[in-house]
Design a protein around this motif. Structure first.
Motif, PDB file in Angstrom:
ATOM      1  N   PHE A 232       0.309 -40.047  16.494  1.00 50.86           N
ATOM      2  CA  PHE A 232       0.212 -39.044  15.433  1.00 50.86           C
ATOM      3  C   PHE A 232      -1.217 -38.941  14.894  1.00 50.86           C
ATOM      4  CE2 PHE A 232       0.213 -37.997  10.909  1.00 50.86           C
ATOM      5  CZ  PHE A 232       0.836 -36.771  10.943  1.00 50.86           C
ATOM      6  N   VAL A 233      -1.807 -40.098  14.640  1.00 52.41           N
ATOM      7  CA  VAL A 233      -3.162 -40.115  14.079  1.00 52.41           C
ATOM      8  C   VAL A 233      -4.165 -39.492  15.040  1.00 52.41           C
ATOM      9  CG1 VAL A 233      -5.065 -41.661  13.491  1.00 52.41           C
ATOM     10  CG2 VAL A 233      -2.823 -42.005  12.477  1.00 52.41           C
ATOM     11  N   VAL A 234      -4.021 -39.816  16.321  1.00 47.10           N
ATOM     12  CA  VAL A 234      -4.958 -39.267  17.308  1.00 47.10           C
ATOM     13  C   VAL A 234      -4.820 -37.746  17.363  1.00 47.10           C
ATOM     14  CG1 VAL A 234      -5.445 -39.117  19.783  1.00 47.10           C
ATOM     15  CG2 VAL A 234      -5.181 -41.350  18.690  1.00 47.10           C
ATOM     16  N   THR A 235      -3.597 -37.268  17.361  1.00 45.13           N
ATOM     17  CA  THR A 235      -3.396 -35.818  17.409  1.00 45.13           C
ATOM     18  C   THR A 235      -3.992 -35.142  16.180  1.00 45.13           C
ATOM     19  OG1 THR A 235      -1.306 -36.315  18.477  1.00 45.13           O
ATOM     20  CG2 THR A 235      -1.674 -34.049  17.813  1.00 45.13           C
ATOM     21  N   MET A 236      -3.698 -35.704  15.014  1.00 49.62           N
ATOM     22  CA  MET A 236      -4.227 -35.137  13.775  1.00 49.62           C
ATOM     23  C   MET A 236      -5.747 -35.125  13.773  1.00 49.62           C
ATOM     24  SD  MET A 236      -2.085 -33.949  11.979  1.00 49.62           S
ATOM     25  CE  MET A 236      -3.471 -33.356  11.038  1.00 49.62           C
ATOM     26  N   THR A 237      -6.327 -36.258  14.174  1.00 47.20           N
ATOM     27  CA  THR A 237      -7.781 -36.356  14.161  1.00 47.20           C
ATOM     28  C   THR A 237      -8.388 -35.331  15.120  1.00 47.20           C
ATOM     29  OG1 THR A 237      -7.424 -38.700  13.812  1.00 47.20           O
ATOM     30  CG2 THR A 237      -9.674 -38.003  14.217  1.00 47.20           C
ATOM     31  N   THR A 238      -7.721 -35.119  16.238  1.00 46.71           N
ATOM     32  CA  THR A 238      -8.235 -34.139  17.193  1.00 46.71           C
ATOM     33  C   THR A 238      -8.256 -32.747  16.566  1.00 46.71           C
ATOM     34  OG1 THR A 238      -7.228 -35.442  18.931  1.00 46.71           O
ATOM     35  CG2 THR A 238      -7.966 -33.236  19.509  1.00 46.71           C
ATOM     36  N   ILE A 239      -7.151 -32.396  15.929  1.00 49.27           N
ATOM     37  CA  ILE A 239      -7.094 -31.066  15.316  1.00 49.27           C
ATOM     38  C   ILE A 239      -8.163 -30.949  14.231  1.00 49.27           C
ATOM     39  CG2 ILE A 239      -5.657 -29.499  13.958  1.00 49.27           C
ATOM     40  CD1 ILE A 239      -3.247 -30.569  15.477  1.00 49.27           C
ATOM     41  N   PHE A 240      -8.299 -31.977  13.406  1.00 47.84           N
ATOM     42  CA  PHE A 240      -9.324 -31.957  12.353  1.00 47.84           C
ATOM     43  C   PHE A 240     -10.724 -31.876  12.958  1.00 47.84           C
ATOM     44  CE2 PHE A 240      -6.388 -34.241   9.139  1.00 47.84           C
ATOM     45  CZ  PHE A 240      -5.896 -33.016   8.732  1.00 47.84           C
ATOM     46  N   ALA A 241     -10.920 -32.599  14.063  1.00 46.40           N
ATOM     47  CA  ALA A 241     -12.247 -32.612  14.681  1.00 46.40           C
ATOM     48  C   ALA A 241     -12.631 -31.209  15.127  1.00 46.40           C
ATOM     49  CB  ALA A 241     -12.284 -33.579  15.862  1.00 46.40           C
ATOM     50  N   PHE A 242     -11.682 -30.485  15.689  1.00 44.97           N
ATOM     51  CA  PHE A 242     -12.006 -29.133  16.118  1.00 44.97           C
ATOM     52  C   PHE A 242     -12.231 -28.209  14.927  1.00 44.97           C
ATOM     53  CE2 PHE A 242     -10.786 -30.389  20.335  1.00 44.97           C
ATOM     54  CZ  PHE A 242     -11.632 -29.617  21.102  1.00 44.97           C
ATOM     55  N   ARG A 243     -11.615 -28.560  13.792  1.00 43.58           N
ATOM     56  CA  ARG A 243     -11.767 -27.705  12.622  1.00 43.58           C
ATOM     57  C   ARG A 243     -13.061 -27.965  11.864  1.00 43.58           C
ATOM     58  NH1 ARG A 243      -6.069 -26.981   9.497  1.00 43.58           N
ATOM     59  NH2 ARG A 243      -4.899 -26.171  11.261  1.00 43.58           N
ATOM     60  N   LEU A 244     -13.929 -28.810  12.381  1.00 39.14           N
ATOM     61  CA  LEU A 244     -15.163 -29.151  11.670  1.00 39.14           C
ATOM     62  C   LEU A 244     -15.831 -27.896  11.112  1.00 39.14           C
ATOM     63  CD1 LEU A 244     -17.394 -31.120  10.892  1.00 39.14           C
ATOM     64  CD2 LEU A 244     -18.362 -30.818  13.160  1.00 39.14           C
ATOM     65  N   PHE A 245     -15.985 -27.839   9.801  1.00 40.56           N
ATOM     66  CA  PHE A 245     -16.574 -26.648   9.184  1.00 40.56           C
ATOM     67  C   PHE A 245     -17.343 -26.964   7.901  1.00 40.56           C
ATOM     68  CE2 PHE A 245     -16.328 -23.122   6.162  1.00 40.56           C
ATOM     69  CZ  PHE A 245     -17.017 -22.170   6.866  1.00 40.56           C
ATOM     70  N   ASP A 246     -16.647 -27.517   6.905  1.00 42.41           N
ATOM     71  CA  ASP A 246     -17.256 -27.732   5.588  1.00 42.41           C
ATOM     72  C   ASP A 246     -18.614 -28.421   5.684  1.00 42.41           C
ATOM     73  OD1 ASP A 246     -15.146 -26.568   4.419  1.00 42.41           O
ATOM     74  OD2 ASP A 246     -14.357 -28.357   3.421  1.00 42.41           O
ATOM     75  N   GLN A 247     -18.654 -29.529   6.418  1.00 42.87           N
ATOM     76  CA  GLN A 247     -19.869 -30.338   6.470  1.00 42.87           C
ATOM     77  C   GLN A 247     -21.032 -29.560   7.067  1.00 42.87           C
ATOM     78  OE1 GLN A 247     -16.847 -31.338   7.263  1.00 42.87           O
ATOM     79  NE2 GLN A 247     -16.428 -33.267   6.249  1.00 42.87           N
ATOM     80  N   VAL A 248     -20.807 -28.907   8.215  1.00 37.55           N
ATOM     81  CA  VAL A 248     -21.914 -28.186   8.835  1.00 37.55           C
ATOM     82  C   VAL A 248     -22.275 -26.943   8.041  1.00 37.55           C
ATOM     83  CG1 VAL A 248     -21.706 -29.057  11.177  1.00 37.55           C
ATOM     84  CG2 VAL A 248     -20.269 -27.171  10.468  1.00 37.55           C
ATOM     85  N   PHE A 249     -21.289 -26.367   7.364  1.00 36.31           N
ATOM     86  CA  PHE A 249     -21.544 -25.179   6.549  1.00 36.31           C
ATOM     87  C   PHE A 249     -22.472 -25.537   5.390  1.00 36.31           C
ATOM     88  CE2 PHE A 249     -20.305 -22.206   3.109  1.00 36.31           C
ATOM     89  CZ  PHE A 249     -20.600 -21.020   3.742  1.00 36.31           C
ATOM     90  N   VAL A 250     -22.184 -26.658   4.742  1.00 37.99           N
ATOM     91  CA  VAL A 250     -22.982 -27.056   3.585  1.00 37.99           C
ATOM     92  C   VAL A 250     -24.321 -27.656   4.019  1.00 37.99           C
ATOM     93  CG1 VAL A 250     -23.102 -28.659   1.642  1.00 37.99           C
ATOM     94  CG2 VAL A 250     -20.986 -27.426   2.103  1.00 37.99           C
ATOM     95  N   LEU A 251     -24.314 -28.479   5.062  1.00 38.59           N
ATOM     96  CA  LEU A 251     -25.485 -29.292   5.370  1.00 38.59           C
ATOM     97  C   LEU A 251     -26.518 -28.628   6.273  1.00 38.59           C
ATOM     98  CD1 LEU A 251     -23.694 -32.691   5.924  1.00 38.59           C
ATOM     99  CD2 LEU A 251     -25.314 -32.167   4.114  1.00 38.59           C
ATOM    100  N   THR A 252     -26.069 -27.980   7.338  1.00 35.70           N
ATOM    101  CA  THR A 252     -27.043 -27.545   8.339  1.00 35.70           C
ATOM    102  C   THR A 252     -26.907 -26.084   8.724  1.00 35.70           C
ATOM    103  OG1 THR A 252     -25.525 -28.123  10.117  1.00 35.70           O
ATOM    104  CG2 THR A 252     -27.083 -29.810   9.426  1.00 35.70           C
ATOM    105  N   HIS A 253     -25.812 -25.479   8.377  1.00 37.17           N
ATOM    106  CA  HIS A 253     -25.512 -24.128   8.835  1.00 37.17           C
ATOM    107  C   HIS A 253     -25.660 -24.006  10.347  1.00 37.17           C
ATOM    108  CE1 HIS A 253     -24.263 -21.055   6.011  1.00 37.17           C
ATOM    109  NE2 HIS A 253     -24.316 -20.263   7.036  1.00 37.17           N
ATOM    110  N   GLY A 254     -25.352 -25.081  11.052  1.00 38.91           N
ATOM    111  CA  GLY A 254     -25.356 -25.024  12.517  1.00 38.91           C
ATOM    112  C   GLY A 254     -26.671 -25.477  13.149  1.00 38.91           C
ATOM    113  N   GLY A 255     -27.748 -25.528  12.368  1.00 41.07           N
ATOM    114  CA  GLY A 255     -29.051 -25.890  12.930  1.00 41.07           C
ATOM    115  C   GLY A 255     -29.244 -27.378  12.979  1.00 41.07           C
ATOM    116  N   PRO A 256     -30.403 -27.893  13.314  1.00 37.51           N
ATOM    117  CA  PRO A 256     -31.512 -27.159  13.926  1.00 37.51           C
ATOM    118  C   PRO A 256     -31.252 -26.865  15.407  1.00 37.51           C
ATOM    119  CG  PRO A 256     -32.054 -29.475  13.621  1.00 37.51           C
ATOM    120  CD  PRO A 256     -30.726 -29.271  13.006  1.00 37.51           C
ATOM    121  N   LEU A 257     -31.726 -25.729  15.856  1.00 38.96           N
ATOM    122  CA  LEU A 257     -31.555 -25.285  17.242  1.00 38.96           C
ATOM    123  C   LEU A 257     -30.095 -25.264  17.665  1.00 38.96           C
ATOM    124  CD1 LEU A 257     -34.543 -26.996  19.116  1.00 38.96           C
ATOM    125  CD2 LEU A 257     -34.444 -24.797  17.978  1.00 38.96           C
TER     126      LEU A 257
END
Lengths: 307, 285, 435
Positions: A232-257
């Motif tokens: 269960f944990v592995v499945t959940m973590t996988t789904i969350f991993a693909f949903r990565l958004f908040d952190q990159v949105f706030v911190l890097t906006h996808g950059g550098p390069l």
């Protein structure tokens, strides 16, 4: 969480069967189903529909079907492919590492020690704060000129080493991974802790009497006892991993390069900043298929492992 | 069992206990330091937050004051935003608990046609992230004139496939005897659910309450699309304005973040014990 | 067999919903009658959105709205300050909740006009007023032959410098756009400043690059975001050999470590750097920090002459059902000279009227920011292309410049941007002018 699991789980002891049960069931189901239909199924259906059109917010041009053009252009777009690859790298690293760390933490806080509740709460606190708050803190800690992390690095290497963390394409994704694990490992920990507490303690006592060491107990009691929880944990973590958004949105906006761009971030950029709804919806569909495929693949691997 | 064996086992146990404590403290520092940095920074002048971040001073409240909080509150009308967030999040959590547990219970306890299909549908929908469907949902809501309204912020967030699945697996794992007894005594399905199943499912309710409280409290994208009116905007938007519009003062940023996080921390600490216990008996395993 | 039936039903429902969804995204079809100089009888309530400027700016505009409402009874303004204008406009447009008067970044006005949100102002602006507006305000608000936006202030950038540092390092001090440093002279100056003790002498948007604040480097190199004759391609413009050369020099300043991160936003204030390429809005804090040591200099000439940018928040009228004369009454009031002066003072912007600019303490010919004021008054600045495709160009250039600063090959970065712009143009059928 996959079909297979569910069909296996569908052997409950129903307390109600027959016509009356059906009526009651649909009455119980109705509120959630109506909402799910209106706010999840229909929008997702719309997203599929839009993904085959040139639909763009605020465009006076007539809506028309463009076939699979949005999809073909996605797969020839270096930016999207990089985002896709980042998601896969992130998942491949984060899922095993975070789950293993979570298991370690769970075992640690499962000790019967006074004050352990404090540590449980502490390790879970970043999850409570949420991605945006955690990112705000780490943004300062990882500042290339003033951050605490570089302060520690400089002290440890006598000023020789300092990294640009989020500003260097070589370290940005790794930094995001660190922040994400710190911020969410508590979640998996709590679930695994629950699983641990469900393993009858007499199993361990019996094993100790048989002279089994700590490692042997872990292998022969803990792991098998946690099997379902781990899946269960592995499945959940996988789904969350693909949903990565908040952190990159706030911190890097996808950059550098583009080194920290992700599918969801790309979707938001394309859909909101550029208003290319058709294309953004195509990303949504690809995202959905990728998560399902990745989860199924993982299931297979775990299954084979078992047999 | 000889005395020597027993004492060496005791020594080993003591060593293990010491090892556990060392590990706990080391890891505890890794988790506590950034949190302490947040709390201390919220009281420091903005320039010092950054310039003192690279040494032990990062954790020392030099020139401490409440100025950052005052600025944060006046600059973004934080109390209005906070009140809105409480209304929105409270409604989502409470109505979500009712609606999601009802269907989860029905899936676990009733046999009816289409049940398997429904389960499959819910599992599939649990994979769809909200970001992916936000645009079509925005169009729907706009069509109905629900922009800049509480219902517009609340309605799409109530039913949640993942929470339904959690309730479903919890009820599935719960013994049915009590419910059967009640039924034999002539209680209707809703009565059985309300007076027998719900009280036994406290941990599942606590888990879903915490998860849904956290996610709706932290939601950023949806309110930013759905509102431009301060009277319905939520706290995360206020923070993102403070974080991104100049002049940026890191002390004020940390203070606003801390203010916004306090309610969640309180809810968590209140529900904490049940939450941990919950998982032990809930389907999440 | 049940699933296919359900799926079919779902698809049918979705396509229905799809059509209504599109209708929501389409254009509004309000009448496009112009001003006739007559206000409707009774009181007309109008809603106005203002961008979330800094506190004094917002306070001054709020004050202006209050005095307007107090001065007459025909039109009543409700002013709303919008924190995230772009997101709000998108959301509001989709649900037909746009205000009557919308404050918009002039570079986005063409896109909003093309989308059918805006009403031209031609019939409302008196010729006498138009003649007094800065050329940048007129040209920067015109799309497809119609004036869609007018505003109270314009903008510009400058190379702020500590005079004593330049003198100490032996760097020549330019007097205006015409004798600006050449690019190589500027590189040389950076080396001299470093030798004189400033390890990283330059602040140049390293941590948060934006299109507006770096576009002048593209233009001065001889490049552009798009072919402004046809608006059909960016190839050979954004990635022209001149653009690649100029921006390669630009990149070398970062590669050679001359540029401060400025993550604390205080590089110039704390005198960590000697030079800062920054907006007019930084003049006051910089002057407070540097005092009489502050110089306001032009950008270096990247090959085709030093230049400056322009464009700011401007009023536009949406296609609301209200009488345009009522909307114009408010806009006209804000454009009265004393009001332009008040707002320009509150946000340090360049007054949009020549008559006000001439008397401005900051931007008048003897003012410290005359470099910016004179450039705008003489029409020597470059406008961002007034085309509906600008938002896509802005995004493409912002990505390119961010990547260039991070070290990506300049040619590759600009080629990618050209492709992105071209594909946007193609997808929108080259933005045909609405009838």
């Amino acid at each position: 969480m996959t079909t297979h699991d569910l069909t296996r789980a569908v052997r409950p002891r129903p307390i109600r069967t027959g016509g009356g049960a059906a009526l009651a069931a649909w009455l119980f189901n109705a509120p959630a189903l109506v909402l799910l239909l209106i706010f999840l199924a229909v929008p997702f259906g719309l997203a599929i529909f839009f993904s085959f059109t040139n639909f763009r917010l605020g465009s006076p041009l007539p809506l028309r079907f463009v076939g699979v053009e949005n999809y073909t252009s996605l797969f020839s777009d270096a930016e999207f492919l990089q985002a896709f690859a980042n998601n896969v790298i992130f998942a491949v690293v984060v899922v095993p590492v975070q789950c293993a760390l979570a298991l370690g933490l769970a075992i640690l806080v499962n000790q019967k020690i006074r004050g352990i509740a404090f540590f449980r709460a502490l390790f879970f606190m970043p999850v409570v704060l949420g991605g945006a708050v955690v990112s705000t803190i780490w943004f300062i800690l990882m500042d290339p000129s003033y951050g605490l992390l570089n302060g520690l690095l400089r002290a440890a290497t006598f000023g020789q080493l300092h990294l640009r963390w989020l500003q260097d394409p070589n370290t940005a994704l790794a930094s995001i991974i660190v922040i994400c694990i710190w911020g969410s490992v508590g979640f998996q920990m709590v679930i695994l802790l629950a699983g641990l507490q469900d393993i009858p303690s007499d199993l361990y006592e019996a094993a100790q009497l048989d002279g089994a060491g700590t490692w042997a107990q872990f292998r022969s009691i803990t792991l098998p006892g946690l099997r379902n929880t781990i899946v269960f944990v592995v499945t959940m973590t996988t789904i969350f991993a693909f949903r990565l958004f908040d952190q990159v949105f706030v911190l890097t906006h996808g950059g550098p390069l583009g080194s920290t761009n992700t599918m969801l971030l790309e979707l938001v950029k394309v859909g909101y900043d550029q208003q290319l709804i058709g294309r953004a919806c195509a990303i949504a569909v690809v995202f959905f298929l990728a998560v399902v495929a990745f989860t199924l693949l993982q299931r297979r691997v775990i299954k084979e492992d078992e047999s | 069992m000889t005395v020597i064996a027993r004492s060496s086992r005791r020594a080993r146990a003591r060593r293990a206990r010491v090892g556990t404590w060392v590990l706990l403290i080391l890891i505890g520092i890794v988790f506590a330091a950034p949190l302490l940095f947040l709390i201390v920074g919220a009281f420091k002048p903005g320039t010092l937050v950054l310039t003192e971040a690279s040494s032990w001073r990062a954790f020392w409240p030099s020139h401490a004051s409440l100025n950052n909080f005052a600025t944060a509150i006046t600059r973004s009308q934080l109390f209005t935003l906070l009140l809105n967030t409480i209304i929105v999040t409270g409604t989502i959590v409470l109505s979500g608990l009712v609606i999601n547990s009802l269907i989860g219970y029905a899936l676990a306890r009733f046999r009816f046609r289409g049940r398997r299909f429904l389960l499959l549908l819910i599992v599939a929908l649990a994979v769809v992230p909200f970001q992916a469907i936000a645009i079509p949902t925005l169009l729907e809501m706009s069509q109905w004139g629900l922009r800049n309204t509480y219902p517009g912020l609340i309605l799409p967030m109530i039913a949640n496939a993942f929470y339904i699945y959690l309730f479903y697996s919890f009820f599935l794992a719960m013994p049915v005897e009590l419910e059967e007894a009640a039924r034999v005594d002539g209680a209707g399905p809703l009565r059985v659910f309300r007076s027998i199943a719900v009280p036994l499912a406290g941990p599942a309710f606590a888990t879903v309450a915490i998860l849904s409280f956290m996610s709706s409290w932290g939601e950023l994208l949806w309110p930013s699309l759905m509102t431009d009116d301060i009277t319905v905007r939520t706290i995360q938007l206020g923070i993102s304005v403070i974080r991104s519009s100049p002049p940026i003062n890191q002390g004020v940023v940390l203070a606003s973040v801390l203010l916004a996080a306090l309610p969640v921390m309180v809810v968590f600490i209140v529900l904490q014990r049940r939450f941990i216990e919950s998982a032990a008996r809930s389907g999440i395993k | 067999m049940k699933i296919p039936t359900m799926a079919l039903a779902a698809v049918a429902m979705l396509s229905l919903a799809g059509l209504t969804g599109c209708a929501a995204g389409g254009t509004t079809t309000a009448s496009s009658t112009g001003c006739d100089g007559k206000l409707p009888s009774g009181t007309t309530d109008i809603s106005v959105w203002y961008h979330n400027g800094e506190a004094p700016d917002v306070a001054a505009m709020t004050q202006l709205a209050a005095s307007f409402n107090a001065s007459q009874k025909k039109v009543h303004v409700t002013l709303k300050v919008i924190p995230d204008m772009t997101a709000s406009v998108k959301g509001a447009a989709a649900s037909k909740q746009l205000p009557d008067v919308l404050d918009t970044d002039s570079a986005n006005a063409a896109n909003e006009a093309w989308s059918g949100y805006l009403r031209p102002l031609d019939s409302c602006i008196p010729a006498s007023l138009k003649a007094d507006l800065l050329p940048s305000i007129v040209s920067g608000g015109t799309y497809a032959g119609h004036q869609y936006a007018v505003g109270l202030v314009d903008s510009g950038m400058a190379m702020y410098a500590y005079k004593s540092d330049l003198v100490k390092a032996g760097v020549r001090i330019p007097t205006g756009l015409s004798d600006a440093w050449t690019a190589s002279e500027f590189t040389d100056a950076l080396a001299k400043l470093r030798a004189a003790g400033h390890k990283q002498p330059l602040d140049l948007w390293k941590t948060s690059p934006c299109a507006y604040c770096t576009e002048t480097y593209l233009w001065s190199s001889g490049g552009d975001l798009v072919d402004r004759k046809t608006y059909k391609t960016a190839s050979g413009f954004i990635n022209s050999p001149d653009a690649v050369t100029g921006l390669t020099t630009f990149q070398s300043w970062f590669k050679d470590g001359y540029v401060d991160d400025n993550s604390d936003g205080a590089a110039f204030l704390n005198h960590r750097v000697s030079l800062s390429w920054n907006g007019f809005w930084q003049y006051k804090p910089f002057a407070a920090a540097a005092g009489s040591d502050l110089l306001v200099l032009p950008m270096p000439n990247m090959g085709k002459g030093a230049t400056n940018t322009q464009g700011s928040w401007q009023w536009t009228m949406t296609k609301s059902s209200k009488d345009p004369d009522a909307l114009w009454a408010w806009i006209a009031y804000t454009l009265e000279p004393q009001n332009v002066a008040a707002i320009a003072t509150s946000n340090s912007g360049v007054p949009s009227r020549k008559s006000v600019l001439a008397t401005s303490a900051l931007y008048g010919s003897n003012g410290p920011l005359a470099l910016i004021g004179d450039g705008l008054a003489a029409g020597k600045t470059v406008a961002r292309p007034m085309t509906p495709g600008y938002p896509a160009m802005d995004a493409a250039y912002a990505t390119a410049i961010t990547d260039i600063i991070a070290g990506k090959d300049v040619k590759t970065a600009l080629d990618t941007a050209a492709d992105a712009i071209n594909s946007d143009l193609k997808q929108n059928e080259y933005y045909p002018t609405p009838k």
